[in-house]
Design a protein around this motif. Structure first.
Motif, PDB file in Angstrom:
ATOM      1  N   UNK A 138     -51.846 -24.276 -59.108  1.00  0.00           N
ATOM      2  CA  UNK A 138     -51.488 -23.915 -57.738  1.00  0.00           C
ATOM      3  C   UNK A 138     -50.123 -23.235 -57.720  1.00  0.00           C
ATOM      4  N   UNK A 139     -50.025 -22.097 -57.002  1.00  0.00           N
ATOM      5  CA  UNK A 139     -48.782 -21.328 -56.916  1.00  0.00           C
ATOM      6  C   UNK A 139     -48.501 -20.949 -55.472  1.00  0.00           C
ATOM      7  N   UNK A 195     -54.643 -21.321 -54.563  1.00  0.00           N
ATOM      8  CA  UNK A 195     -55.246 -22.488 -55.208  1.00  0.00           C
ATOM      9  C   UNK A 195     -55.418 -22.235 -56.703  1.00  0.00           C
ATOM     10  N   UNK A 196     -55.647 -23.295 -57.436  1.00  0.00           N
ATOM     11  CA  UNK A 196     -55.835 -23.184 -58.880  1.00  0.00           C
ATOM     12  C   UNK A 196     -56.997 -22.237 -59.199  1.00  0.00           C
ATOM     13  N   UNK A 247     -45.028 -20.682 -65.690  1.00  0.00           N
ATOM     14  CA  UNK A 247     -43.861 -19.811 -65.617  1.00  0.00           C
ATOM     15  C   UNK A 247     -43.919 -18.736 -66.700  1.00  0.00           C
ATOM     16  N   UNK A 248     -43.707 -17.488 -66.301  1.00  0.00           N
ATOM     17  CA  UNK A 248     -43.701 -16.383 -67.246  1.00  0.00           C
ATOM     18  C   UNK A 248     -45.043 -15.714 -67.463  1.00  0.00           C
ATOM     19  N   UNK A 264     -42.969 -21.832 -55.893  1.00  0.00           N
ATOM     20  CA  UNK A 264     -43.424 -23.152 -56.343  1.00  0.00           C
ATOM     21  C   UNK A 264     -44.598 -22.964 -57.298  1.00  0.00           C
ATOM     22  N   UNK A 265     -44.469 -23.494 -58.504  1.00  0.00           N
ATOM     23  CA  UNK A 265     -45.547 -23.423 -59.492  1.00  0.00           C
ATOM     24  C   UNK A 265     -45.288 -24.444 -60.575  1.00  0.00           C
TER      25      UNK A 265
END
Length: 266
Positions: free
Chosen positions: A93-94, A120-121, A165-166, A159-160
Motif C-alpha cells: 500500500x502506497x 492498494x497493494x 522504497x526506491x 507513506x509506503x
C-alpha cells in the motif's frame, strides 16, 4: 412606438457588448500534445521542469523522489492539475500526494479534488487532482490568495513500506485552466507577476558561456493583469438598464398632460 424603438436599440447594444464578455468566459484552448512535451521532472523548486497549460508531461523516477514541474497561470484563470502515477507490478500500500505552490512557494489549497490518494497493494496506478481557487489580480500582503505568475507542482509518495522504497515509477502530469473572467475581478493589480527564480541565458560571447539573470515578465509578455475586465461590460449593461427603467417609469407616470375631467362651467 418611440419607447419600443429605444428598447430595441438598447437591447441590440447590450447584445454587442455582451458578446466579448461571453467569449472571455469560455475555457482556454488546450495545447495539442506533440513531441516537445517534457519527459523528465526537476528535483527541487529551482530545477522544476516548465510545462505549458494543456500540455502533458511525463517523467520516470523512484518511490521516495520529489518530482517538480512548473506552469504559468494568469488573472481570472482557475487552474486544474492532474497527475497519474504508474506503479511497479509488485508493491504494498502506497500513499501519493500532489502539492501546488505559487511563485512565492506558498502551498495553495485545493477547492476540490483528491490531491492525496492511497493505492492498494498491487494497484497498477493512482490518480490525483487539484482544482485551485481562481487567480486574482491583487491581494492583501497577509493573504495567501492565488496570484498571477508561476505555479509549482510537487509529486511524491508520503507513506509506503520500507521494502518499496526506491522502486521505479513513472508519472504523467497536466495543467489546464478555465477562464472565470470578471466574476473574480478585483480592484487592483500586481506590479509584476510572481515569477521568481534564476534563468540561465547565453551571455553572447560565442564560447557557450552562460550568465544568470532574474526572470521577469510584464504586460508585453502576454500577462493580462490590469484594471480592465469584463466586469466593466456588465456594469455598463446594468447602468443602461437602470436608465431605460427610469425613462420608462417617467413616460408611464407623467400622463397625457391634460386633466382627466373638464371642470363644469359656471
Amino acid at each position: 412606438m418611440r419607447i419600443t424603438r429605444m428598447l430595441g436599440a438598447a437591447l441590440l447594444a447590450l447584445g454587442l457588448a455582451a458578446g466579448p464578455a461571453a467569449a472571455d468566459s469560455s475555457p482556454s484552448p488546450s495545447a495539442s500534445a506533440d513531441g516537445d512535451a517534457p519527459t523528465r521532472a526537476g528535483s527541487s523548486f529551482r530545477t522544476a521542469t516548465e510545462i505549458e497549460q494543456g500540455q502533458s508531461a511525463t517523467a520516470s523516477g523512484s518511490t521516495g523522489d520529489y518530482l517538480y514541474w512548473s506552469f504559468p497561470a494568469d488573472t481570472g484563470q482557475r487552474p486544474t492539475v492532474r497527475a497519474t502515477v504508474k506503479l511497479p507490478a509488485t508493491h504494498g500500500s502506497e500513499t501519493w500526494q500532489l502539492d501546488v505552490y505559487d511563485g512565492l512557494r506558498r502551498r495553495q489549497a485545493c477547492q476540490y479534488g483528491a490531491q492525496t490518494r492511497t493505492a492498494a497493494q498491487g494497484a497498477a496506478s493512482v490518480e490525483l487532482a487539484c482544482v485551485l481557487r481562481t487567480v486574482r489580480g491583487w491581494s492583501e500582503p497577509w493573504a495567501d490568495d492565488p496570484l498571477p505568475g508561476t505555479y509549482y507542482l510537487r509529486l511524491t509518495v508520503v507513506d509506503l513500506a520500507a521494502a518499496d522504497l526506491g522502486q521505479p515509477v513513472s508519472a504523467e502530469v497536466r495543467a489546464d485552466s478555465k477562464d472565470i473572467g470578471g466574476a473574480a475581478a478585483v480592484d487592483g493589480t500586481l506590479g509584476k507577476p510572481l515569477v521568481p527564480g534564476i534563468a540561465a541565458k547565453s551571455a553572447g560571447q560565442g564560447d557557450g558561456s552562460k550568465t544568470a539573470v532574474l526572470s521577469s515578465f510584464g504586460r508585453d509578455d502576454g500577462w493580462s493583469s490590469g484594471w480592465w475586465s469584463d466586469r466593466w461590460v456588465w456594469t455598463g449593461i446594468g447602468a443602461v438598464l437602470a436608465a431605460l427603467a427610469g425613462i420608462g417609469g417617467y413616460v408611464l407616470t407623467r400622463g397625457s398632460g391634460r386633466p382627466s375631467r373638464v371642470p363644469p362651467t359656471v
